[in-house]
Design a protein around this motif. Structure first.
Motif, short mmCIF file in Angstrom:
data_model
loop_
_atom_site.label_atom_id
_atom_site.label_comp_id
_atom_site.label_asym_id
_atom_site.label_seq_id
_atom_site.Cartn_x
_atom_site.Cartn_y
_atom_site.Cartn_z
N SER A 24 -46.57 18.93 -14.91
CA SER A 24 -46.63 18.51 -13.51
C SER A 24 -46.82 19.73 -12.60
N ILE A 34 -49.53 14.52 -7.54
CA ILE A 34 -49.22 13.91 -8.84
C ILE A 34 -48.14 12.84 -8.74
N ALA A 36 -45.49 11.57 -11.66
CA ALA A 36 -44.97 11.70 -13.03
C ALA A 36 -44.15 10.46 -13.34
#
Length: 186
Positions: A24, A34, A36
């Motif tokens: 990440s 992002i 996750a």
């Protein structure tokens, strides 16, 4: 699909979860927005199903259907919206795990799993998959040392040999999507 979908796969104890933060961070350092996440899980309902899947005995078909119910919720509520917004989704496990664990490990016919793939996400496949691979003795040592084992992690060595073998077969069948990483190092 505007975003990027990366999945992380491997047998229990291979180090997938440990690497999620590093992966990440790597994406963030390259200016990616992002998300996750993990499977089963990622949404409140899918996390509830995760608890059942990891801790409750059930017949094989129920296990598979619950996995895909959690996945359907995860895809519709988190993964697809994030990808549509141009984000990078980094997921600890996805459908390759169903083929490896329910197909390879539990020896359920692959066509049954594929029929659920065709129903739940015929238009969604990871762009890239990192397969963390290592000898099973090392994986087992890590699991026993690090945590209380769930019902999957308590399976016998033959189960994990089939899981690992199925992962490697999938990786060799799709070398443009998979990268196999030797995760036997500390």
């Amino acid at each position: 699909m505007k975003g990027f979908f990366l999945t992380i796969e491997g047998v229990d104890g291979a180090g997938k979860s440990s690497h999620m933060e590093r992966i990440s961070s790597c994406f963030q350092s390259r200016q990616y927005d992002i998300v996750a996440t993990r499977e089963p899980g990622g949404t409140p309902l899918a996390e509830s199903l995760r608890e059942l899947l990891l801790n409750q005995d059930m017949c094989l078909e129920t296990e598979l259907l619950l996995m895909f119910a959690a996945r359907q919720e995860h895809i519709n509520k988190l993964i697809k919206p994030a990808l549509a917004a141009g984000k990078a989704v980094i997921c600890d496990r996805f459908t390759d795990s169903s083929f490896a664990y329910q197909g390879g490990g539990r020896q359920l016919a692959h066509h049954k799993i594929q029929s659920l793939v065709d129903l739940v996400h015929p238009d969604l496949k990871p762009n890239f998959t990192l397969l963390f691979d290592l000898p099973l003795e090392i994986a087992r040592t890590r699991m026993v040392r690090e945590r209380n084992l769930d019902r999957f992690e308590q399976e016998q060595e033959e189960f994990f040999e089939r899981v690992r073998s199925t992962y490697l077969e999938r990786a060799h069948a799709e070398p443009e999507r998979f990268v196999i990483i030797d995760s036997s190092q500390p």
